[in-house]
Scaffold this active site. Structure first.
Site, PDB file in Angstrom:
ATOM      1  N   GLU A  28      78.925 116.084 -21.251  1.00  0.00           N
ATOM      2  CA  GLU A  28      79.524 116.381 -20.042  1.00  0.00           C
ATOM      3  C   GLU A  28      81.088 117.530 -21.046  1.00  0.00           C
ATOM      4  OE1 GLU A  28      81.984 115.563 -16.443  1.00  0.00           O
ATOM      5  OE2 GLU A  28      82.252 117.495 -15.602  1.00  0.00           O
ATOM      6  N   ARG A  73      78.683  99.742 -21.303  1.00  0.00           N
ATOM      7  CA  ARG A  73      79.277 100.907 -21.527  1.00  0.00           C
ATOM      8  C   ARG A  73      80.251 100.374 -23.443  1.00  0.00           C
ATOM      9  NH1 ARG A  73      83.207 105.257 -20.626  1.00  0.00           N
ATOM     10  NH2 ARG A  73      81.537 105.447 -18.754  1.00  0.00           N
ATOM     11  N   LYS A 113      88.371 110.247 -21.050  1.00  0.00           N
ATOM     12  CA  LYS A 113      88.603 111.315 -21.511  1.00  0.00           C
ATOM     13  C   LYS A 113      90.243 111.999 -20.818  1.00  0.00           C
ATOM     14  CE  LYS A 113      84.462 112.480 -20.824  1.00  0.00           C
ATOM     15  NZ  LYS A 113      83.131 113.670 -21.259  1.00  0.00           N
TER      16      LYS A 113
END
Ligand code: ATP
Ligand code: MG
Length: 567
Positions: free
Chosen positions: A44, A269, A279
């Site tokens: 994204e 992850r 982020k």
């Protein structure tokens, strides 16, 4: 491009297939996708990529390469409020820098807005979706809990025509944000909360970086993501574990829409010690000025690591080395640093630099004389040959390499002791000069003229070899010594009323002067060096010809290699 370009001995051996490779092998064997393997990396564009994304890129693209498949780069740009063109550009730059070429397969979820809209209408017509007037708070209040069923919305049984009409008026901009949403009609008592009539579309009156003002309704991630995979014919949609519970919903969309069944596979992850990977939090560090930008060399971003002096190969090697896990865990950041050393050892040019200089005068060396000695450019690449390094009567050595009253285990220079000057002569310390406060200002030494390479006593042994530079040939440079950005292994472990920023390391950057020998000024940003006996350094883009700036990538001490040797 091969994933693993500089494996050490043990990595050269074929490793066994990881669980994702096993699934794909089985899918190929049972001819599920006609032998086809097609993956994607779906960022994204709401921030810069970090080392966790690098792991996802290497995994997705590595799988495609391994199985002779294809990979796409797709921007999952469904939220106009957080996304920016700056991020799109940086992501493309970073993926390319890592060494991956998506060729013409660059896609945007926003390119699918028309199809997604038609598919939403299809679901309405099948009575599998409805327009709901509840507010976001009401929807969330009526969702229930994992152990208690949710409540059905009073708008759940609107008829098809009314739904189609309202949905098209949502699109035409007749309603305010929050007034209406489109929801999938699944099951408010499903044990899986994601199946409780999830929102598919919400109204956002904001321009989009690609579609401009065309839309004021935007699909949710859950509605857009799986469908985008199907549109692109992605065979294996690799994602992180938190999406495991979303998979039944994605499969439901695939079934109801009768579209290409991409197979979702989840892996754990990447978490790294002493590092944050959110982020949102990285953005906070940038906005609040705790770092100089997304590309600050202390950031775990790809652009930060690049500026720090990491190579793409070292990052790919790291990504491969950590493998893929099914359970969340934390990887030791020392392994990332080890990966940098492994690669830089092979690539970095050796130079001598002195960071904390102490002047040393060789009293029996003729005044006004100088000579050059041959220094190895890189012992791992003998073909590069040697470089001429100036030597003269006055040199700088590292202050730490001298002790006036050396303890037993200190073998370097001390009063009356001998050491070898790397690539040059053996010297002996004859006299220590101090100022009025007792600080050591100079050493007076004598040299043994026969101990230089090629001369009779070249191989005479002394206990230690130190680096040096010729004082008249020394050039001052700026050196930025980076340390970990956080003091705690888990930066989020901050205690009551405090957040991750309270764990920032106040000494993560020290700027100091250093000296290099003339001759390497024609630097280009990102040129990589080993300052012998000190560490790996990389020329910073801030460098100017009159003022080179070097970033320390890593020291030479390899905590990771040591800890594994001890095991
Ligand atoms: P956001 O909360 O904004 O979604 P994100 O880190 O998931 O943050 P995306 O742009 O959605 O960002 O990530 C793109 C891809 O990278 C996703 O497939 C995601 O699963 C993967 N990814 C993100 N972080 C990691 C990580 N730490 N380790 C491995 N893969 C990751
Ligand atoms: Mg995400």
């Amino acid at each position: 491009m091969a994933m693993n370009e500089f494996p050490g001995k043990e990595e050269k051996e074929e490793r066994s297939l990881n669980f994702i490779e096993q699934i794909i092998t089985e899918d190929i064997r049972s001819d599920k996708t006609g032998g086809r393997v097609h993956t994607r990396f779906p960022p994204e564009p709401n921030g810069y990529l970090h080392i966790g994304h690098a792991k996802a890129i290497c995994l997705n693209y590595g799988l495609a390469e391994k199985f002779n498949g294809l990979y796409n780069l797709r921007f999952d740009d469904t939220n106009p409020l957080t996304e920016e063109v700056e991020y799109v550009d940086s992501i493309m730059e970073d993926v390319r820098w890592l060494g991956y070429d998506w060729e013409e397969r660059l896609y945007y979820a926003s390119d699918y807005f028309d199809v997604l809209y038609e598919w939403a209408e299809k679901l309405i017509k099948k009575e599998k979706a409805y327009v709901c007037d509840l507010s976001a708070e009401e929807i969330s209040a009526q969702r229930g809990t994992p152990t208690r069923s949710g409540m059905e919305s009073p708008y759940r049984n609107r008829n098809i025509d009314e739904n189609l009409d309202l949905f098209s008026r949502m699109k035409e901009g007749e309603f305010k944000e929050g007034e209406k949403v489109l929801r999938a009609k699944i099951d408010m008592s499903s044990p899986n909360m994601h199946m409780r009539d999830p929102v598919m579309y919400r109204i956002i009156h904001a321009g989009h970086h690609r579609t401009g003002d065309k839309w004021c309704i935007y699909p949710t991630y859950d509605y857009a993501h799986g469908q985008s995979d199907s549109i692109e014919g992605i065979t294996h949609s690799i994602c992180t574990l938190e999406f495991e519970v979303h998979r039944p919903l994605y499969d439901w969309f695939i079934r109801e829409l009768e579209i290409f069944p991409s197979r979702q596979i989840e892996f754990a992850r990447l978490n790294l010690s002493y590092t944050i990977m959110s982020k949102r939090k990285l953005l906070q560090l940038v906005r609040e000025g705790h770092v100089s930008g997304w590309n600050d060399p202390r950031m775990p971003t790809i652009t930060g690591l690049r500026r720090r002096g990491y190579t793409p190969e070292s990052i790919r090697y790291f990504a491969d080395r950590i493998g893929v896990a099914k359970r969340n865990n934390v990887i030791d950041v020392a392994l990332l640093e080890h990966s940098a050393r492994e690669d830089l050892n092979k690539k970095a040019v050796r130079v001598m630099a002195v960071l904390n200089p102490l002047k040393l005068i060789i009293t029996n060396y003729p005044e006004n004389q100088s000579e050059t000695v041959d220094a190895v450019i890189n012992p791992e690449q003998q073909e590069l040959g040697k470089r001429k390094v100036p030597f003269s009567r006055e040199i700088f050595i590292e202050r730490e390499d001298f002790m006036e009253d050396p303890p037993k285990k200190f073998f370097r220079l001390g009063p009356g002791r001998e050491v070898r000057l790397k690539y040059a002569y053996i010297i002996k310390c004859e006299k220590v000069i101090k100022d009025s406060q007792g600080n050591i200002t100079e050493l007076h030494c004598t040299y043994d003229p026969l101990t230089r390479s090629g001369l009779p006593d070249a191989n005479r042994k002394v206990k230690s070899t130190i680096h040096w530079i010729s004082a008249p040939h020394a050039k001052e440079v700026e050196v930025r010594l980076f340390d970990r950005l956080f003091l705690k292994e888990d930066p989020d472990d901050a205690g009551e009323g405090r957040d991750f920023k309270s764990n920032l390391n106040p000494d993560s950057l020290k700027i100091t002067k250093g000296y290099i020998s003339t001759g390497i000024e024609s630097l280009r940003p990102f040129d990589k060096f080993q300052f012998e006996r000190i560490g790996y350094f990389c020329a910073d883009p801030d460098s100017a010809p009159e003022k080179p700036v070097f970033n320390r990538t890593v020291t030479l001490r390899d905590a990771w290699a040591r800890s594994t040797q001890n095991k």
